[in-house]
Write a protein that holds these residues in place. Sequence first.
Motif, PDB file in Angstrom:
ATOM      1  N   UNK A   1      43.441  29.441  46.374  1.00  0.00           N
ATOM      2  CA  UNK A   1      43.213  28.057  45.942  1.00  0.00           C
ATOM      3  C   UNK A   1      41.744  27.677  46.082  1.00  0.00           C
ATOM      4  N   UNK A   2      41.090  28.193  47.111  1.00  0.00           N
ATOM      5  CA  UNK A   2      39.683  27.842  47.349  1.00  0.00           C
ATOM      6  C   UNK A   2      38.765  28.376  46.254  1.00  0.00           C
ATOM      7  N   UNK A   3      38.964  29.645  45.844  1.00  0.00           N
ATOM      8  CA  UNK A   3      38.082  30.180  44.797  1.00  0.00           C
ATOM      9  C   UNK A   3      38.364  29.505  43.461  1.00  0.00           C
ATOM     10  N   UNK A   4      39.616  29.172  43.207  1.00  0.00           N
ATOM     11  CA  UNK A   4      39.931  28.468  41.966  1.00  0.00           C
ATOM     12  C   UNK A   4      39.315  27.074  41.992  1.00  0.00           C
TER      13      UNK A   4
ATOM     14  N   UNK B   1      38.618  24.861  38.471  1.00  0.00           N
ATOM     15  CA  UNK B   1      39.729  24.022  38.922  1.00  0.00           C
ATOM     16  C   UNK B   1      40.826  23.883  37.875  1.00  0.00           C
ATOM     17  N   UNK B   2      40.499  24.054  36.601  1.00  0.00           N
ATOM     18  CA  UNK B   2      41.498  23.939  35.536  1.00  0.00           C
ATOM     19  C   UNK B   2      42.027  25.303  35.086  1.00  0.00           C
ATOM     20  N   UNK B   3      41.943  26.281  35.957  1.00  0.00           N
ATOM     21  CA  UNK B   3      42.338  27.647  35.643  1.00  0.00           C
ATOM     22  C   UNK B   3      43.735  27.739  35.049  1.00  0.00           C
TER      23      UNK B   3
ATOM     24  N   UNK C   1      48.688  38.441  33.783  1.00  0.00           N
ATOM     25  CA  UNK C   1      49.198  37.175  34.300  1.00  0.00           C
ATOM     26  C   UNK C   1      48.064  36.443  35.007  1.00  0.00           C
ATOM     27  N   UNK C   2      48.242  35.150  35.219  1.00  0.00           N
ATOM     28  CA  UNK C   2      47.244  34.376  35.954  1.00  0.00           C
ATOM     29  C   UNK C   2      47.112  34.892  37.392  1.00  0.00           C
ATOM     30  N   UNK C   3      48.225  35.296  37.975  1.00  0.00           N
ATOM     31  CA  UNK C   3      48.177  35.860  39.326  1.00  0.00           C
ATOM     32  C   UNK C   3      47.328  37.137  39.348  1.00  0.00           C
ATOM     33  N   UNK C   4      47.476  37.956  38.321  1.00  0.00           N
ATOM     34  CA  UNK C   4      46.711  39.195  38.266  1.00  0.00           C
ATOM     35  C   UNK C   4      45.214  38.900  38.148  1.00  0.00           C
TER      36      UNK C   4
ATOM     37  N   UNK D   1      49.463  30.623  39.746  1.00  0.00           N
ATOM     38  CA  UNK D   1      49.139  31.829  40.503  1.00  0.00           C
ATOM     39  C   UNK D   1      49.793  31.844  41.879  1.00  0.00           C
ATOM     40  N   UNK D   2      50.642  30.883  42.175  1.00  0.00           N
ATOM     41  CA  UNK D   2      51.336  30.857  43.472  1.00  0.00           C
ATOM     42  C   UNK D   2      52.830  31.066  43.279  1.00  0.00           C
TER      43      UNK D   2
END
Length: 244
Positions: free
Chosen positions: A87-90, A95-97, A157-160, A243-244
């Motif tokens: 969450x911190x790097x996003x 922030x709108x990732x 994926x966004x997580x990837x 991503x969570x």
Amino acid sequence: MAKPAGKTKTKGKSRTRRKQPLRLRAWLARWLGRALLAALALILGLVLLFSVINPPITHTIWSEYRRLGKVERDWVSLEQIAPVMARSVVAAEDANFCLHWGFDVNAIRAAIGEGLGRGASTLSQQVVKNVFLWQGRSWIRKALETAITPLVELTWSKRRIVEVYLNVAEMDEGVFGVAAAAEGYFGVTPDKLSAQQAARIAAVLPNPRERSASDPSPRLRKRAAAIMDGAATIAADGRADCFE
């Protein structure tokens, strides 16, 4: 009356000379086309491969290894990283990732309007630059980044994307990825990072050689505090859901 033999031979040679440059241009065009198709196939193959296989090396890691003689890097899955770190790097970089598909149009417009040299690149674009391309500013690199980013968004994926970013980004001089950064800065594994520690690591980006998460300047402390607030905000309003 028949034409002189000498004139006929001269005309034949002239036609042959005219055909040679045409044949050369056609040959060059054919091979350039094949080279372009091969390059596109290679890029597409790597994008698909790295959607499931971790990139073994990047141009930046290799460059730093050659410069420093060694690098620190340990690959960890997203499940082994504290959620607050992601969450911190996003929050710090994009922030709108979760709301875009590779390009943040509003951020691009704001950057152009304010004359900023940084601030419009999304996390997806940074992953493309870090994994497939090289650092530095050039129109060629930016054009390739713009072309490859939609492929990554389409196949990963966004997580990837977040996972790869957290493992290839340089977070201290010669230190790549959050696992090595967490150990180097705070002596902990990435799953044990606190909100403050995660925010400070995110705050050193994109200038890790000039900033320190373990010995932050007043300016970096202020930025880290803003990142902590941003990380909490995107967790609360749903902008971390993808991503969570």
